[in-house]
Design an enzyme around this catalytic site. Structure first.
Site: not given
Ligand code: F6P
Length: 474
Positions: A155, A362
Site C-alpha cells: 500500500h 505517499d
Molecule cells: O498506508 C499504510 C497503512 O497501513 C494504511 O493501510 C492504514 O490506513 C495506515 O497505514 C494505518 O496505520 P496504523 O495501522 O499503523 O495505524
C-alpha cells in the site's frame, strides 16, 4: 475455486464501524464477499499471544484475530515496521532507527503468524497478504509447505535501490518477497524500483515484462492503483448536515475554506504545508480575513519518537502563524489534533473550496480521491495535490505541486481560490471519470483475477527452484 484468505496487520471486524470505513477495508470485504473466506490479522490488543484466535463469522466471511505480546508489538509493529520500513519506504532514511532486535522481532512475529494461520488454510484457498508489516509472510508459509497461490499488495511506495539497499536486511527482504506469486504495487515507479533493487542483488530473468525469476523463484509484478467507492462517498457527502455543521457552514458562508485531513505522519508534509499557507498569506494579502485553513490530523503511532516530534513541531508552527497573521475576529489556521467521524469528514469536504493534499511521499493517498468524489459536480472545489502522491498519476487535472516548494504551493492555493466555475467543473469531471473507472471494486477484482490465473506451485516446482537457483552477483 477455493476461498480467499486475506491477511493484513489491521483488520476491520464487522461490528467495528470505525475500522470498516477505509479503502483497504472496503476492497477486501468486496473480494471476500465474492468468494467467501477468511480475514486474518491483529486484534489491535496487546496481551496474551497464546490465547486462541478470536473468531467472528458473518455469512460466508470469518474474521480471525490474535493479540500481540508487548515485546512483539514493540519490535514488529512500532520498531521494525514503523521506525525502519515506514520511514525508509517514504524516503526518510534520516528517521530510520534500525536495531537488530527489531528485525529479529519482525521476523519472529511473521513466523508466529504463519504458525497461527497454517491450520486454517485449505488446499485450494488463495491468499492475499497486505502491506509492509508482512513482507516475509509468504516465505514463512512456504517453509511450512504451503504451495497455494499467494499474492501481496504493497500500500505504500517502494523506494529506489539507493534507499532500499541501505536497510541492513534488504537482501533477505528481497528474497522473501520473491516467495509471493504476485506482487502488486500502487504505481509503475514502485514496481520498477522493486525490480531495480532486485536486479542490483541477483540475476533477474523477465518474460513479457511482468513475469520474473530470481533466486530460482518465479513471480509476477503488476500495478493496481487502489481506488474508492465514489457513489458511497457522494451519498455520504450530500446527506443532510447535522445541526452543528449546518450552523458552521452558515457562519462561514463568506469565507473560502481550505481543508486537509490525514493521520499525523511526517510523510504527509504537514510542517511544509503550514509554511506554504504562511507563504500564501505573505504573498497574497488580499486573502486576509477571507480564508480559513482547517487541518485535521489525529495522532497516530504516538509511541514512535518521530511521531511525537512532528506533533510538537506542528503545534508550534500553528501558534506562530496565527500569532503573526491572526486578527481580532479572524484566525487563519485551525489545527485539530483529533479524530472525526468519516461521514462528517465527507460532508466537510463538500463545502471546502480547496482540498489541500501535499504529502512528501505517499503510496496512493485516498483522501485526494475522496475529496474529489465528495464535491457537488455543479459547484466543485479544487484539489491541490502533491506530485509525490501515487494519486497524482491518475488525478492529473488537480493542481499538481511540489510540496517542498512553498511558493509553488502558495501560488497553486491562490489559483485555486480564484478559479472560475467553468474551470472547476471541467477539472472535477475529468477527475471523476478516472475515479469512477478505477474504483475499489476494480482494484480488488483485477488483483484476484490475476492471482487466480497463476498456476499453483507444486512440491516438485519448489524442489526444481532450489536446483535452478541463480548465483548471486558479487
Ligand atoms: O498506508 C499504510 C497503512 O497501513 C494504511 O493501510 C492504514 O490506513 C495506515 O497505514 C494505518 O496505520 P496504523 O495501522 O499503523 O495505524
Amino acid at each position: 475455486m477455493g476461498r480467499l484468505v486475506v491477511v493484513s496487520n489491521r483488520i476491520a471486524p464487522p461490528d467495528d464501524k470505525k475500522a470498516s470505513a477505509g479503502g483497504l477495508a472496503v476492497g477486501v470485504l468486496g473480494a471476500l464477499k465474492a468468494t467467501g473466506g477468511l480475514w486474518f490479522g491483529w486484534s489491535g490488543e496487546i496481551g496474551n499471544e497464546d490465547q486462541p484466535l478470536q473468531k467472528v463469522t458473518r455469512g460466508n466471511i470469518t474474521w480471525a484475530s490474535f493479540n500481540l505480546s508487548e515485546k512483539d508489538h514493540e519490535e514488529y509493529y512500532s520498531q521494525f515496521s514503523n521506525a525502519v520500513l515506514w520511514p525508509a519506504f517514504h524516503y526518510r532514511l534520516d528517521l530510520v532507527k534500525f536495531q537488530r532486535e527489531a528485525w529479529e522481532g519482525y521476523s519472529r512475529v511473521n513466523a508466529l503468524l504463519a504458525d497461527k494461520l497454517l491450520p486454517l488454510i485449505k488446499e485450494d484457498d488463495i491468499l492475499w497478504i497486505h502491506d509492509y508489516h508482512l513482507l516475509p509472510f509468504a516465505s514463512e508459509l512456504r517453509k511450512r509447505g504451503v504451495n497455494n497461490r499467494i499474492g501481496f499488495f504493497l500500500h505504500i511506495p517502494f523506494p529506489t535501490p539507493e534507499i532500499f539497499n541501505a536497510l541492513p536486511p534488504h537482501e533477505e527482504l528481497l528474497e522473501q518477497l520473491c516467495d509471493y506469486d504476485l506482487l502488486g504495487f500502487q504505481t509503475d515507479s514502485d514496481r520498477v524500483s522493486f525490480l531495480d533493487s532486485l536486479s542490483s542483488k541477483t540475476r533477474v530473468a523477465t518474460r513479457e515484462g511482468k513475469s520474473h525469476t530470481a533466486w530460482g523463484k518465479t513471480f509476477r509484478t503488476e500495478v493496481y492503483p487502489i481506488g474508492i467507492e465514489p457513489e458511497e462517498i457522494e451519498k455520504q457527502a450530500s446527506g443532510p448536515l447535522p445541526p452543528k455543521l449546518a450552523q458552521l457552514k452558515n457562519e462561514l458562508k463568506n469565507v473560502k475554506n481550505i481543508f486537509s485531513v490525514e493521520r499525523l505522519d511526517y510523510s504527509k508534509g504537514l510542517p511544509e504545508r503550514f509554511l506554504a499557507f504562511e507563504a500564501l498569506l505573505e504573498k497574497y494579502p488580499e486573502h486576509h480575513g477571507k480564508i480559513r485553513y482547517t487541518q485535521i490530523a489525529p495522532t497516530s503511532r504516538g509511541e514512535v519518537q518521530a511521531y511525537q516530534d512532528i506533533r510538537h513541531q506542528l503545534e508550534t508552527e500553528a501558534g506562530r502563524i496565527n500569532g503573526r497573521y491572526g486578527q481580532l475576529g479572524w484566525t487563519p489556521l485551525y489545527y485539530l489534533n483529533q479524530h472525526f467521524d468519516r461521514k462528517i469528514l465527507m460532508q466537510v469536504f463538500r463545502y471546502a473550496d480547496v482540498g489541500l493534499v501535499t504529502p512528501l511521499r505517499d503510496g496512493m493517498n485516498l483522501v485526494a480521491k475522496e475529496y474529489v468524489a465528495a464535491q457537488d459536480p455543479a459547484d466543485p472545489g479544487v484539489l491541490v495535490l502533491s506530485q509525490f502522491a501515487g494519486a497524482a498519476n491518475e488525478l492529473t487535472s488537480a493542481l499538481l505541486v511540489n510540496p517542498y516548494d512553498r511558493d509553488d504551493v502558495a501560488n497553486a492555493l491562490d489559483r485555486a481560490l480564484k478559479m472560475s466555475l467553468t474551470e472547476r467543473i471541467s477539472r472535477h469531471s475529468e477527475m471523476m471519470k478516472v475515479i469512477r473507472e478505477n474504483d475499489i471494486d476494480r482494484w480488488q477484482a483485477r488483483f484476484i483475477a490475476d492471482l487466480k490465473q497463476i498456476s499453483p506451485r507444486t512440491v516438485e516446482s519448489n524442489l526444481q527452484k532450489k536446483v535452478a537457483t541463480f548465483p548471486k552477483l558479487a
